[in-house]
Design a protein around this motif. Structure first.
Motif, PDB file in Angstrom:
ATOM      1  N   ILE A  32       0.838  -1.195   0.000  1.00 23.18           N
ATOM      2  CA  ILE A  32       0.000   0.000   0.000  1.00 23.18           C
ATOM      3  C   ILE A  32       0.877   1.251   0.000  1.00 23.18           C
ATOM      4  O   ILE A  32       2.051   1.197   0.355  1.00 23.18           O
ATOM      5  N   SER A  33       0.270   2.372  -0.388  1.00 18.46           N
ATOM      6  CA  SER A  33       1.033   3.616  -0.456  1.00 18.46           C
ATOM      7  C   SER A  33       0.671   4.590   0.651  1.00 18.46           C
ATOM      8  O   SER A  33       1.256   5.658   0.749  1.00 18.46           O
ATOM      9  N   GLY A  34      -0.280   4.246   1.489  1.00 18.31           N
ATOM     10  CA  GLY A  34      -0.655   5.118   2.600  1.00 18.31           C
ATOM     11  C   GLY A  34      -2.158   5.172   2.785  1.00 18.31           C
ATOM     12  O   GLY A  34      -2.929   4.685   1.955  1.00 18.31           O
ATOM     13  N   GLY A  35      -2.579   5.753   3.901  1.00 21.07           N
ATOM     14  CA  GLY A  35      -4.000   5.874   4.198  1.00 21.07           C
ATOM     15  C   GLY A  35      -4.225   6.028   5.687  1.00 21.07           C
ATOM     16  O   GLY A  35      -3.379   6.557   6.414  1.00 21.07           O
ATOM     17  N   PHE A  36      -5.371   5.515   6.158  1.00 18.99           N
ATOM     18  CA  PHE A  36      -5.741   5.613   7.565  1.00 18.99           C
ATOM     19  C   PHE A  36      -6.385   4.317   8.027  1.00 18.99           C
ATOM     20  O   PHE A  36      -6.992   3.600   7.228  1.00 18.99           O
ATOM     21  N   ALA A  37      -6.267   4.034   9.322  1.00 16.26           N
ATOM     22  CA  ALA A  37      -6.941   2.881   9.925  1.00 16.26           C
ATOM     23  C   ALA A  37      -7.698   3.361  11.160  1.00 16.26           C
ATOM     24  O   ALA A  37      -7.196   4.209  11.916  1.00 16.26           O
ATOM     25  N   GLU A  38      -8.908   2.847  11.336  1.00 18.95           N
ATOM     26  CA  GLU A  38      -9.712   3.173  12.510  1.00 18.95           C
ATOM     27  C   GLU A  38     -10.114   1.871  13.194  1.00 18.95           C
ATOM     28  O   GLU A  38     -10.558   0.934  12.528  1.00 18.95           O
ATOM     29  N   VAL A  39      -9.966   1.819  14.507  1.00 23.07           N
ATOM     30  CA  VAL A  39     -10.384   0.667  15.304  1.00 23.07           C
ATOM     31  C   VAL A  39     -11.448   1.149  16.269  1.00 23.07           C
ATOM     32  O   VAL A  39     -11.227   2.093  17.028  1.00 23.07           O
ATOM     33  N   LEU A  40     -12.612   0.487  16.260  1.00 24.99           N
ATOM     34  CA  LEU A  40     -13.704   0.862  17.151  1.00 24.99           C
ATOM     35  C   LEU A  40     -14.649  -0.322  17.313  1.00 24.99           C
ATOM     36  O   LEU A  40     -15.112  -0.891  16.308  1.00 24.99           O
ATOM     37  N   ASN A  41     -14.913  -0.718  18.535  1.00 29.42           N
ATOM     38  CA  ASN A  41     -15.862  -1.796  18.847  1.00 29.42           C
ATOM     39  C   ASN A  41     -15.555  -3.096  18.104  1.00 29.42           C
ATOM     40  O   ASN A  41     -16.436  -3.715  17.513  1.00 29.42           O
ATOM     41  N   ASN A  42     -14.289  -3.506  18.141  1.00 28.90           N
ATOM     42  CA  ASN A  42     -13.832  -4.757  17.523  1.00 28.90           C
ATOM     43  C   ASN A  42     -14.042  -4.779  16.009  1.00 28.90           C
ATOM     44  O   ASN A  42     -14.205  -5.821  15.399  1.00 28.90           O
ATOM     45  N   LYS A  43     -14.031  -3.604  15.397  1.00 27.16           N
ATOM     46  CA  LYS A  43     -14.116  -3.470  13.943  1.00 27.16           C
ATOM     47  C   LYS A  43     -12.978  -2.575  13.478  1.00 27.16           C
ATOM     48  O   LYS A  43     -12.725  -1.521  14.068  1.00 27.16           O
ATOM     49  N   VAL A  44     -12.280  -3.004  12.419  1.00 23.81           N
ATOM     50  CA  VAL A  44     -11.184  -2.224  11.854  1.00 23.81           C
ATOM     51  C   VAL A  44     -11.584  -1.783  10.449  1.00 23.81           C
ATOM     52  O   VAL A  44     -11.965  -2.602   9.615  1.00 23.81           O
ATOM     53  N   SER A  45     -11.485  -0.479  10.194  1.00 19.97           N
ATOM     54  CA  SER A  45     -11.722   0.076   8.865  1.00 19.97           C
ATOM     55  C   SER A  45     -10.407   0.653   8.371  1.00 19.97           C
ATOM     56  O   SER A  45      -9.804   1.494   9.042  1.00 19.97           O
ATOM     57  N   VAL A  46      -9.949   0.176   7.206  1.00 18.13           N
ATOM     58  CA  VAL A  46      -8.704   0.656   6.613  1.00 18.13           C
ATOM     59  C   VAL A  46      -9.059   1.364   5.308  1.00 18.13           C
ATOM     60  O   VAL A  46      -9.662   0.762   4.420  1.00 18.13           O
ATOM     61  N   LEU A  47      -8.704   2.641   5.225  1.00 20.97           N
ATOM     62  CA  LEU A  47      -8.984   3.448   4.040  1.00 20.97           C
ATOM     63  C   LEU A  47      -7.651   3.770   3.388  1.00 20.97           C
ATOM     64  O   LEU A  47      -6.800   4.431   3.993  1.00 20.97           O
ATOM     65  N   ILE A  48      -7.450   3.289   2.154  1.00 17.01           N
ATOM     66  CA  ILE A  48      -6.168   3.454   1.476  1.00 17.01           C
ATOM     67  C   ILE A  48      -6.361   3.949   0.054  1.00 17.01           C
ATOM     68  O   ILE A  48      -7.451   3.807  -0.517  1.00 17.01           O
ATOM     69  N   GLU A  49      -5.318   4.533  -0.502  1.00 16.73           N
ATOM     70  CA  GLU A  49      -5.359   5.030  -1.877  1.00 16.73           C
ATOM     71  C   GLU A  49      -5.464   3.874  -2.869  1.00 16.73           C
ATOM     72  O   GLU A  49      -6.286   3.899  -3.768  1.00 16.73           O
ATOM     73  N   ASP A  50      -4.611   2.876  -2.707  1.00 19.04           N
ATOM     74  CA  ASP A  50      -4.590   1.737  -3.608  1.00 19.04           C
ATOM     75  C   ASP A  50      -3.818   0.601  -2.949  1.00 19.04           C
ATOM     76  O   ASP A  50      -3.066   0.825  -2.011  1.00 19.04           O
ATOM     77  N   ALA A  51      -3.997  -0.611  -3.452  1.00 15.06           N
ATOM     78  CA  ALA A  51      -3.300  -1.768  -2.919  1.00 15.06           C
ATOM     79  C   ALA A  51      -2.938  -2.712  -4.062  1.00 15.06           C
ATOM     80  O   ALA A  51      -3.730  -2.913  -4.974  1.00 15.06           O
ATOM     81  N   LYS A  52      -1.744  -3.272  -3.975  1.00 13.07           N
ATOM     82  CA  LYS A  52      -1.284  -4.242  -4.962  1.00 13.07           C
ATOM     83  C   LYS A  52      -1.036  -5.558  -4.243  1.00 13.07           C
ATOM     84  O   LYS A  52      -0.260  -5.607  -3.284  1.00 13.07           O
ATOM     85  N   ALA A  53      -1.717  -6.607  -4.689  1.00 15.09           N
ATOM     86  CA  ALA A  53      -1.560  -7.926  -4.035  1.00 15.09           C
ATOM     87  C   ALA A  53      -0.123  -8.419  -4.192  1.00 15.09           C
ATOM     88  O   ALA A  53       0.511  -8.230  -5.213  1.00 15.09           O
ATOM     89  N   MET A  54       0.377  -9.021  -3.110  1.00 14.15           N
ATOM     90  CA  MET A  54       1.730  -9.583  -3.117  1.00 14.15           C
ATOM     91  C   MET A  54       1.633 -11.104  -3.082  1.00 14.15           C
ATOM     92  O   MET A  54       0.725 -11.644  -2.464  1.00 14.15           O
ATOM     93  N   ALA A  55       2.575 -11.766  -3.736  1.00 12.87           N
ATOM     94  CA  ALA A  55       2.569 -13.229  -3.763  1.00 12.87           C
ATOM     95  C   ALA A  55       3.083 -13.798  -2.467  1.00 12.87           C
ATOM     96  O   ALA A  55       3.782 -13.218  -1.722  1.00 12.87           O
TER      97      ALA A  55
END
Length: 84
Positions: free
Chosen positions: A61-84
Motif C-alpha cells: 500500500i502507499s498510505g492511508g488511515f486505519a480506525e479501530v472501534l468496537n472490535n471493527k477495523v476500517s482501513v482506508l487506502i489510496e490503492d493496494a497491490k496484491a503480493m505473492a
C-alpha cells in the motif's frame, strides 16, 4: 474481529479476521481482537491480513488511515497491490 479495507474505487476485503499488520508512518503495528479504539495514519509498506493463525494475505500500500472501534477495523487506502 470485522475488517473492511476500502479504496476510493472499490472494496478490497471485508470479513472476519484474526488480525492485521499495518505500516504506520512511524513503524509497523498489529491489531488483534478487542484492540483499544484508535485512529492511525498509514505509510507506504506491506499490509498483512491474518485471516486465521495459519492463513494470510498481503498487499503493498502507499498510505492511508486505519480506525479501530468496537472490535471493527476500517482501513482506508489510496490503492493496494496484491503480493505473492
Amino acid at each position: 474481529m470485522q475488517l473492511d479495507i476500502l479504496t476510493p474505487e472499490h472494496k478490497i476485503f471485508s470479513g472476519n479476521v484474526y488480525g492485521i499488520q499495518l505500516p504506520g508512518i512511524e513503524g509497523s503495528f498489529e491489531i488483534l481482537e478487542h484492540h483499544a479504539p484508535m485512529i492511525a495514519s498509514l505509510g507506504k509498506g506491506r499490509m498483512k491480513i491474518l485471516k486465521d493463525k495459519s492463513s494470510t494475505e498481503s498487499f503493498e500500500i502507499s498510505g492511508g488511515f486505519a480506525e479501530v472501534l468496537n472490535n471493527k477495523v476500517s482501513v482506508l487506502i489510496e490503492d493496494a497491490k496484491a503480493m505473492a
